[in-house]
Design a protein around this motif. Structure first.
Motif, PDB file in Angstrom:
ATOM      1  N   LEU A 264       0.870  -1.165   0.000  1.00  0.00           N
ATOM      2  CA  LEU A 264       0.000   0.000   0.000  1.00  0.00           C
ATOM      3  C   LEU A 264       0.909   1.218   0.000  1.00  0.00           C
ATOM      4  O   LEU A 264       1.795   1.327   0.845  1.00  0.00           O
ATOM      5  CB  LEU A 264      -0.901   0.012   1.240  1.00  0.00           C
ATOM      6  N   TRP A 265       0.696   2.107  -0.958  1.00  0.00           N
ATOM      7  CA  TRP A 265       1.594   3.239  -1.189  1.00  0.00           C
ATOM      8  C   TRP A 265       0.946   4.558  -0.789  1.00  0.00           C
ATOM      9  O   TRP A 265      -0.203   4.826  -1.124  1.00  0.00           O
ATOM     10  CB  TRP A 265       1.951   3.308  -2.666  1.00  0.00           C
ATOM     11  N   LYS A 266       1.729   5.418  -0.111  1.00  0.00           N
ATOM     12  CA  LYS A 266       1.305   6.764   0.261  1.00  0.00           C
ATOM     13  C   LYS A 266       2.288   7.768  -0.321  1.00  0.00           C
ATOM     14  O   LYS A 266       3.424   7.425  -0.616  1.00  0.00           O
ATOM     15  CB  LYS A 266       1.320   6.941   1.786  1.00  0.00           C
ATOM     16  N   GLU A 267       1.821   9.002  -0.436  1.00  0.00           N
ATOM     17  CA  GLU A 267       2.729  10.085  -0.825  1.00  0.00           C
ATOM     18  C   GLU A 267       3.495  10.543   0.408  1.00  0.00           C
ATOM     19  O   GLU A 267       2.915  10.725   1.476  1.00  0.00           O
ATOM     20  CB  GLU A 267       1.940  11.284  -1.363  1.00  0.00           C
ATOM     21  N   ASN A 268       4.814  10.742   0.245  1.00  0.00           N
ATOM     22  CA  ASN A 268       5.584  11.308   1.348  1.00  0.00           C
ATOM     23  C   ASN A 268       5.497  12.831   1.266  1.00  0.00           C
ATOM     24  O   ASN A 268       4.836  13.386   0.383  1.00  0.00           O
ATOM     25  CB  ASN A 268       7.023  10.789   1.354  1.00  0.00           C
ATOM     26  N   LYS A 269       6.170  13.522   2.172  1.00  0.00           N
ATOM     27  CA  LYS A 269       6.059  14.989   2.191  1.00  0.00           C
ATOM     28  C   LYS A 269       6.662  15.650   0.966  1.00  0.00           C
ATOM     29  O   LYS A 269       6.372  16.795   0.669  1.00  0.00           O
ATOM     30  CB  LYS A 269       6.643  15.564   3.479  1.00  0.00           C
ATOM     31  N   ASP A 270       7.477  14.902   0.187  1.00  0.00           N
ATOM     32  CA  ASP A 270       8.031  15.424  -1.059  1.00  0.00           C
ATOM     33  C   ASP A 270       7.130  15.128  -2.259  1.00  0.00           C
ATOM     34  O   ASP A 270       7.480  15.452  -3.385  1.00  0.00           O
ATOM     35  CB  ASP A 270       9.419  14.828  -1.313  1.00  0.00           C
ATOM     36  N   GLY A 271       5.979  14.499  -2.009  1.00  0.00           N
ATOM     37  CA  GLY A 271       5.049  14.182  -3.081  1.00  0.00           C
ATOM     38  C   GLY A 271       5.371  12.899  -3.831  1.00  0.00           C
ATOM     39  O   GLY A 271       4.726  12.580  -4.814  1.00  0.00           O
ATOM     40  N   GLU A 272       6.379  12.171  -3.361  1.00  0.00           N
ATOM     41  CA  GLU A 272       6.741  10.904  -3.997  1.00  0.00           C
ATOM     42  C   GLU A 272       6.028   9.756  -3.291  1.00  0.00           C
ATOM     43  O   GLU A 272       5.786   9.812  -2.084  1.00  0.00           O
ATOM     44  CB  GLU A 272       8.253  10.696  -3.922  1.00  0.00           C
ATOM     45  N   LEU A 273       5.704   8.717  -4.059  1.00  0.00           N
ATOM     46  CA  LEU A 273       5.049   7.558  -3.466  1.00  0.00           C
ATOM     47  C   LEU A 273       6.077   6.652  -2.807  1.00  0.00           C
ATOM     48  O   LEU A 273       7.151   6.419  -3.346  1.00  0.00           O
ATOM     49  CB  LEU A 273       4.274   6.776  -4.525  1.00  0.00           C
ATOM     50  N   GLU A 274       5.716   6.155  -1.628  1.00  0.00           N
ATOM     51  CA  GLU A 274       6.560   5.192  -0.923  1.00  0.00           C
ATOM     52  C   GLU A 274       5.661   4.153  -0.268  1.00  0.00           C
ATOM     53  O   GLU A 274       4.483   4.409   0.009  1.00  0.00           O
ATOM     54  CB  GLU A 274       7.447   5.875   0.105  1.00  0.00           C
ATOM     55  N   ILE A 275       6.218   2.983  -0.034  1.00  0.00           N
ATOM     56  CA  ILE A 275       5.436   1.917   0.574  1.00  0.00           C
ATOM     57  C   ILE A 275       5.121   2.286   2.018  1.00  0.00           C
ATOM     58  O   ILE A 275       6.012   2.598   2.798  1.00  0.00           O
ATOM     59  CB  ILE A 275       6.196   0.577   0.518  1.00  0.00           C
ATOM     60  N   SER A 276       3.836   2.237   2.337  1.00  0.00           N
ATOM     61  CA  SER A 276       3.388   2.512   3.694  1.00  0.00           C
ATOM     62  C   SER A 276       3.233   1.204   4.474  1.00  0.00           C
ATOM     63  O   SER A 276       3.595   1.126   5.639  1.00  0.00           O
ATOM     64  CB  SER A 276       2.050   3.249   3.652  1.00  0.00           C
ATOM     65  N   ILE A 277       2.700   0.201   3.794  1.00  0.00           N
ATOM     66  CA  ILE A 277       2.469  -1.116   4.396  1.00  0.00           C
ATOM     67  C   ILE A 277       2.805  -2.169   3.354  1.00  0.00           C
ATOM     68  O   ILE A 277       2.483  -2.006   2.172  1.00  0.00           O
ATOM     69  CB  ILE A 277       1.000  -1.283   4.827  1.00  0.00           C
ATOM     70  N   GLU A 278       3.428  -3.236   3.795  1.00  0.00           N
ATOM     71  CA  GLU A 278       3.668  -4.378   2.915  1.00  0.00           C
ATOM     72  C   GLU A 278       3.308  -5.635   3.697  1.00  0.00           C
ATOM     73  O   GLU A 278       3.769  -5.832   4.815  1.00  0.00           O
ATOM     74  CB  GLU A 278       5.131  -4.439   2.473  1.00  0.00           C
ATOM     75  N   LEU A 279       2.448  -6.454   3.108  1.00  0.00           N
ATOM     76  CA  LEU A 279       2.036  -7.713   3.738  1.00  0.00           C
ATOM     77  C   LEU A 279       2.243  -8.871   2.776  1.00  0.00           C
ATOM     78  O   LEU A 279       1.847  -8.785   1.606  1.00  0.00           O
ATOM     79  CB  LEU A 279       0.550  -7.667   4.111  1.00  0.00           C
ATOM     80  N   PRO A 280       2.827  -9.950   3.266  1.00  0.00           N
ATOM     81  CA  PRO A 280       2.893 -11.156   2.445  1.00  0.00           C
ATOM     82  C   PRO A 280       1.471 -11.643   2.131  1.00  0.00           C
ATOM     83  O   PRO A 280       0.550 -11.446   2.927  1.00  0.00           O
ATOM     84  CB  PRO A 280       3.626 -12.159   3.342  1.00  0.00           C
ATOM     85  N   ILE A 281       1.317 -12.278   0.991  1.00  0.00           N
ATOM     86  CA  ILE A 281       0.000 -12.698   0.519  1.00  0.00           C
ATOM     87  C   ILE A 281      -0.729 -13.566   1.542  1.00  0.00           C
ATOM     88  O   ILE A 281      -1.919 -13.406   1.771  1.00  0.00           O
ATOM     89  CB  ILE A 281       0.134 -13.445  -0.832  1.00  0.00           C
ATOM     90  N   HIS A 282      -0.016 -14.489   2.197  1.00  0.00           N
ATOM     91  CA  HIS A 282      -0.710 -15.371   3.149  1.00  0.00           C
ATOM     92  C   HIS A 282      -1.313 -14.580   4.308  1.00  0.00           C
ATOM     93  O   HIS A 282      -2.371 -14.938   4.820  1.00  0.00           O
ATOM     94  CB  HIS A 282       0.236 -16.469   3.677  1.00  0.00           C
ATOM     95  N   GLN A 283      -0.698 -13.469   4.702  1.00  0.00           N
ATOM     96  CA  GLN A 283      -1.253 -12.665   5.786  1.00  0.00           C
ATOM     97  C   GLN A 283      -2.533 -11.957   5.352  1.00  0.00           C
ATOM     98  O   GLN A 283      -3.451 -11.769   6.149  1.00  0.00           O
ATOM     99  CB  GLN A 283      -0.224 -11.659   6.291  1.00  0.00           C
ATOM    100  N   ILE A 284      -2.607 -11.595   4.079  1.00  0.00           N
ATOM    101  CA  ILE A 284      -3.830 -10.982   3.564  1.00  0.00           C
ATOM    102  C   ILE A 284      -4.962 -12.005   3.575  1.00  0.00           C
ATOM    103  O   ILE A 284      -6.083 -11.703   3.997  1.00  0.00           O
ATOM    104  CB  ILE A 284      -3.599 -10.409   2.156  1.00  0.00           C
ATOM    105  N   PHE A 285      -4.668 -13.228   3.140  1.00  0.00           N
ATOM    106  CA  PHE A 285      -5.686 -14.283   3.208  1.00  0.00           C
ATOM    107  C   PHE A 285      -6.098 -14.546   4.650  1.00  0.00           C
ATOM    108  O   PHE A 285      -7.289 -14.727   4.943  1.00  0.00           O
ATOM    109  CB  PHE A 285      -5.187 -15.575   2.552  1.00  0.00           C
ATOM    110  N   ASP A 286      -5.126 -14.561   5.558  1.00  0.00           N
ATOM    111  CA  ASP A 286      -5.447 -14.775   6.973  1.00  0.00           C
ATOM    112  C   ASP A 286      -6.371 -13.677   7.491  1.00  0.00           C
ATOM    113  O   ASP A 286      -7.336 -13.950   8.220  1.00  0.00           O
ATOM    114  CB  ASP A 286      -4.176 -14.851   7.818  1.00  0.00           C
ATOM    115  N   LEU A 287      -6.099 -12.433   7.113  1.00  0.00           N
ATOM    116  CA  LEU A 287      -6.974 -11.334   7.517  1.00  0.00           C
ATOM    117  C   LEU A 287      -8.364 -11.470   6.891  1.00  0.00           C
ATOM    118  O   LEU A 287      -9.373 -11.191   7.548  1.00  0.00           O
ATOM    119  CB  LEU A 287      -6.352  -9.984   7.120  1.00  0.00           C
TER     120      LEU A 287
END
Length: 154
Positions: free
Chosen positions: A47-70
């Motif tokens: 999941l990507w957010k804009e940083n204070k410089d307006g560039e996108l950076e990863i905010s959250i990264e989850l392995p696929i199995h954790q998404i299925f678990d959720l």
């Protein structure tokens, strides 16, 4: 930072539930993990957010199995609360286990958090919140159901 990304969903900020058009999350991606802690996994979602410089950076990264678990955890929770009204406290204090779900040779226990000193109030608020979110979750559940049914034919 787009290396090893295979799928992208740009403009997520326009469909991010009640945060739509005001969301800090700008895009979703799937591909090889970027974060060191997830390098042992083959695929991760970012999941990507804009940083204070307006560039996108990863905010959250989850392995696929954790998404299925959720998804499993949330789906079981939604099913539970469809029938929870049958309990005066929305749960049975003597049997707080909702279900024990077998996963990967182990068990994922889904339980009411009886360690919460305010569980009686919090579960009422939680139940009402699930109800209030019905228009957001209903559409997404219908879409997910349709896609899962298509996968069944795969």
């Amino acid at each position: 930072m787009n290396e090893k990304i295979v799928l992208t969903a740009e403009g997520y900020d326009r469909v991010d539930g009640r945060n739509a058009y005001h969301s800090a999350l700008k895009k979703l991606t799937l591909g090889a993990p970027h974060w060191e802690e997830n390098k042992s996994m083959q695929i991760a979602a970012q999941l990507w957010k804009e940083n204070k410089d307006g560039e996108l950076e990863i905010s959250i990264e989850l392995p696929i199995h954790q998404i299925f678990d959720l998804m499993i955890f949330l789906s079981r929770t939604l099913l539970y609360f469809k029938e929870a009204y049958r309990f005066p406290l929305l749960y049975d204090p003597e049997k707080p286990t909702v279900e024990r779900i077998g996963v990967q040779g182990g068990v994922l226990p889904v339980e009411i958090c009886t360690d919460n000193p305010d569980i009686q109030k919090d579960i009422q608020v939680f139940s009402q919140s699930l109800s209030d979110l019905g228009e957001l979750t209903g559409e997404r559940l219908r879409t997910l159901t349709r896609i899962l049914e298509e996968l069944e034919l795969y």
